[in-house]
Design an enzyme around this catalytic site. Structure first.
Site, PDB file in Angstrom:
ATOM      1  N   LYS A 182     -40.303  -2.233 -68.805  1.00  0.00           N
ATOM      2  CA  LYS A 182     -40.499  -3.354 -69.728  1.00  0.00           C
ATOM      3  C   LYS A 182     -40.740  -4.677 -68.983  1.00  0.00           C
ATOM      4  O   LYS A 182     -40.577  -4.747 -67.772  1.00  0.00           O
ATOM      5  CB  LYS A 182     -39.307  -3.450 -70.685  1.00  0.00           C
ATOM      6  CG  LYS A 182     -39.117  -2.169 -71.525  1.00  0.00           C
ATOM      7  CD  LYS A 182     -40.144  -2.033 -72.637  1.00  0.00           C
ATOM      8  CE  LYS A 182     -40.341  -0.632 -73.173  1.00  0.00           C
ATOM      9  NZ  LYS A 182     -39.289  -0.051 -73.972  1.00  0.00           N
TER      10      LYS A 182
HETATM   11  C1  LIG Z   1     -38.677   1.104 -74.920  1.00  0.00           C
HETATM   12  C2  LIG Z   1     -38.645   1.027 -76.406  1.00  0.00           C
HETATM   13  C3  LIG Z   1     -37.451   1.140 -77.130  1.00  0.00           C
HETATM   14  C4  LIG Z   1     -36.163   1.562 -76.505  1.00  0.00           C
HETATM   15  O1  LIG Z   1     -35.702   0.724 -75.515  1.00  0.00           O
HETATM   16  P1  LIG Z   1     -34.409   1.176 -74.673  1.00  0.00           P
HETATM   17  O2  LIG Z   1     -33.994  -0.088 -74.001  1.00  0.00           O
HETATM   18  O3  LIG Z   1     -34.891   2.203 -73.704  1.00  0.00           O
HETATM   19  O4  LIG Z   1     -33.412   1.687 -75.603  1.00  0.00           O
HETATM   20  C5  LIG Z   1     -37.469   0.903 -78.493  1.00  0.00           C
HETATM   21  N1  LIG Z   1     -38.598   0.613 -79.139  1.00  0.00           N
HETATM   22  C6  LIG Z   1     -39.789   0.539 -78.484  1.00  0.00           C
HETATM   23  C7  LIG Z   1     -41.021   0.193 -79.266  1.00  0.00           C
HETATM   24  C8  LIG Z   1     -39.850   0.778 -77.109  1.00  0.00           C
HETATM   25  O5  LIG Z   1     -41.020   0.743 -76.472  1.00  0.00           O
END
Ligand SMILES: *Cc1c(COP(=O)(O)O)cnc(C)c1O
Length: 381
Positions: A182
């Site tokens: 991210k």
């Molecule tokens: C990565 C992601 C999540 C989950 O994030 P985590 O921190 O891994 O729990 C939720 N929604 C979307 C759209 C994502 O891309």
């Protein structure tokens, strides 16, 4: 051999030094650095309260719990997302009501959202796919009219903006992800944001077992051993080790966004010809785009993923619509239920994009992709 990874974290000496400092401080779990990260994060997105958690999934789950959403309730959301958006609704015992998306942005179609609202609707849960802001102005207007809260899955949207506001501040609650791929990473982590002090307090408590005071306030300066469990909670809070990384990463966000935006422009320029010929569809632009993903749409996507990999380029696919996964078969949505989401999925290809990437690498990726597509049309002729 992959020379251009689809994604990789941008972590440097400052992050390393910050982690070592926490280790040497003797306080590694939830503590003062987590608090500081929360304060600086809230200021960065322009909201009142932020609660640091161990994932975005935890933030989504706790927003629903804290809003009292549960069995008998419906949450209107999108099939075009990562599974945890929908799983979090199932985990509180509510029913995810999926509606189709805008075929260009893959964000929720506000008209479809409105049509799906019933007296049982307890929230609308929107995702800002790829960092392109969802149509929050219309979504918020619909939510206001029906008296239901808007929750934003901001996993891709640090820092997306529209109409002078940042993602996470349009709705009643926002959930950010700090997973390895991210825009800001702490290894794993997440942030719940809200302007409501009550929601923030409830989420903070639920994230630390439902205790009336957390360990920092018990073992920290002036603390006392006694505590009470106010409600059965969860173990979802962040650690100071992760928060120390997050604080450094937060200060780099301006540079990171500028780099990703430059990469997106380089792709757009290098692929303009193919787009003009109708061979490939570029992602729509938006002045407040966070550019977490650069998703093009092109026929024969599966084959392209393999041929790019053979030439050293990593790519990915966002997303397999959730109703096509076995776990959600019981929701009652058959293949074909969401033509826009399924049509986008068949042709969606996420090209490499991350904080450490340069525009010249994007130009290289684009030229390899163009070469493959040119070879195809020659063979077809
Ligand atoms: C990565 C992601 C999540 C989950 O994030 P985590 O921190 O891994 O729990 C939720 N929604 C979307 C759209 C994502 O891309």
């Amino acid at each position: 051999m992959i020379d251009v990874p689809f994604s990789e974290p941008s972590l440097g000496e400052e992050e390393e030094a910050a982690v070592v400092e926490v280790m040497r401080s003797g306080w590694i779990s939830l503590g003062p650095r987590t608090r500081r990260f929360e304060e600086e994060f809230a200021a960065f997105v322009g909201t009142e309260h932020a609660v640091a958690l161990n994932s975005c999934t935890a933030a989504l789950h706790l927003s629903l719990v804290a809003m009292g959403i549960g069995p008998g309730d419906e949450v209107v959301t999108t099939p075009y997302t990562f599974c945890s958006t929908v799983s979090s609704v199932l985990h509180v015992g509510a029913r995810p009501v999926l509606v189709d998306v805008d075929p260009a942005t893959m964000n929720l179609d506000p008209a479809a959202v409105e049509a799906a609202i019933t007296p049982r609707t307890a929230a609308v849960l929107a995702v800002h796919v790829a960092g392109h802001p969802a149509d929050v102005v219309r979504l918020q207007e619909i939510c206001d009219r029906h008296g239901v809260p808007l929750i934003e899955d901001c996993a891709h949207a640090l820092p997306a903006s529209e109409a002078g506001r940042t993602a996470g501040t349009w709705g009643e609650a926002g959930a950010f992800s700090f997973y390895a791929t991210k825009n800001l990473t702490t290894g794993d982590g997440g942030m719940f944001v809200t302007s409501s002090p009550e929601l923030a307090e409830r989420v903070r408590r639920l994230a630390a077992h439902g205790l009336d005071r957390d360990a920092w306030r018990r073992y920290g300066p002036g603390g006392h051993w006694r505590y009470d469990v106010m409600e059965a909670g969860f173990k979802y809070h962040m650690t100071d080790l992760a928060a120390a990384i997050g604080l450094v990463q937060l200060r780099k966000q301006g540079t990171f966004l500028a780099r990703r935006t430059a990469v997106a422009s380089a792709y757009r320029e290098a692929l303009a010809g193919l787009a003009g010929d109708g061979i490939l569809e570029l992602p729509p632009e938006h002045p407040g785009h966070a550019w977490h993903l650069f998703i093009v749409k092109v026929d024969g996507r599966d084959d392209l993923v393999e041929r790019l990999a053979a030439q050293g380029i990593g790519s990915s696919v966002h997303f397999i619509p959730v109703h096509l996964h076995r776990a959600y078969a019981d929701l009652g949505y058959r293949p074909g239920a969401f033509p826009a989401a399924e049509g986008a999925f068949r042709r969606a290809l996420s090209l490499p994009l991350h904080n450490g990437m340069s525009p010249s690498t994007a130009a290289h990726v684009a030229s390899v992709l163009s070469g493959i597509l040119a070879g195809r049309s020659t063979r077809a002729a």
